[in-house]
Write an enzyme that holds these catalytic residues in place. Structure first.
Site: not given
Length: 245
Positions: A30, A38, A105, A108, A123, A134, A154, A192, A233
């Site tokens: 962030t 959230r 998680q 980026d 993730h 393909c 394709c 987190t 952090i």
């Protein structure tokens, strides 16, 4: 223990560690300008025709691909974002032989951009995209510049290599993450809320000597932590980083 004392204690613990593992979430990015889900300004509190968790589900991707990619391009791809002090400090610890792995998680790619080598992306990543027919690889820039649903040469549909709601995590990545956590001497949880499972459940495998939690708000693991530091952090680790950013 106040934050200053807790930070000093973290310095002591980190200086002696040789198998630290970092487990992080959206709060790590962030401060690089990437929105979380959230918080007050997060995606869950913004107004769309559908809730973000529905638009980022496999069912929505499969049946409403146009709308999925409009939202995905607008909110999930942040190619201008740069690593912050937290990313740089973790990369520094790894170079010093203190940090064994980053388990994230986030999707980026900022840990790798900061120089981290061992990054387990629970993730997936917006930087990887593959044709469902393909298997041809496509960059995030290709997705960003495409119109409507991105297509391969394709003719197949190109899918971001991210774990959507309703999809399972990669079992090889999970197994490797469990092994690193189980063998860690220090586990740092950062940025987190630890409410997203099964990822949050990986913490149960930690049997080491020091559990550290760095987060703006309380987490379900605070009562088990040896060191708790409240705040952003990046700000907390900024004074520790030797890299200008």
């Amino acid at each position: 223990m106040d934050n200053l004392k807790a930070i000093e204690e973290l310095k002591k613990v980190a200086s002696k560690a040789s198998k630290m593992v970092f487990f992080g979430g959206a709060g790590v990015s962030t401060e690089s300008g990437i929105p979380d889900f959230r918080s007050v300004d997060g995606l869950y509190n913004q107004k769309y025709d559908y809730p973000p968790e529905k638009m980022l589900s496999y069912t929505f991707y499969r049946h409403y691909a146009d709308e999925f990619f409009r939202f995905y391009r607008d909110k999930m791809i942040c190619l201008d974002a740069k690593p912050n002090a937290a990313h740089y400090k973790l990369a520094e610890w790894e170079r010093e032989g203190k940090l064994a792995a980053v388990i994230t998680q986030n999707i980026d790619g900022l840990h790798q951009a900061a120089g981290s080598q061992k990054v387990l992306e629970l993730h997936g990543s917006v930087l990887r995209n593959y044709c469902e027919t393909c298997g041809e690889f496509y960059s995030a820039e290709y997705i960003l510049k495409s119109v409507s649903v991105p297509r391969c040469h394709c003719g197949g549909q190109v899918k971001p290599d991210v774990v959507l709601y309703e999809e399972g995590l990669n079992q090889n990545v999970l197994t490797e993450a469990v092994n690193y956590i189980a063998n860690a001497d220090v586990l740092i949880i950062g940025g987190t809320s630890l409410v997203v499972y099964p990822a949050a459940g990986l913490i149960d495998y930690f049997k080491g000597s020091h559990l550290v939690v760095i987060n703006k708000s309380a987490t379900p693991r605070d009562e088990h932590a040896d060191i708790i530091i409240k705040g952003n952090i990046g700000e907390i680790l900024r004074g520790e980083s030797n890299v200008e950013n």
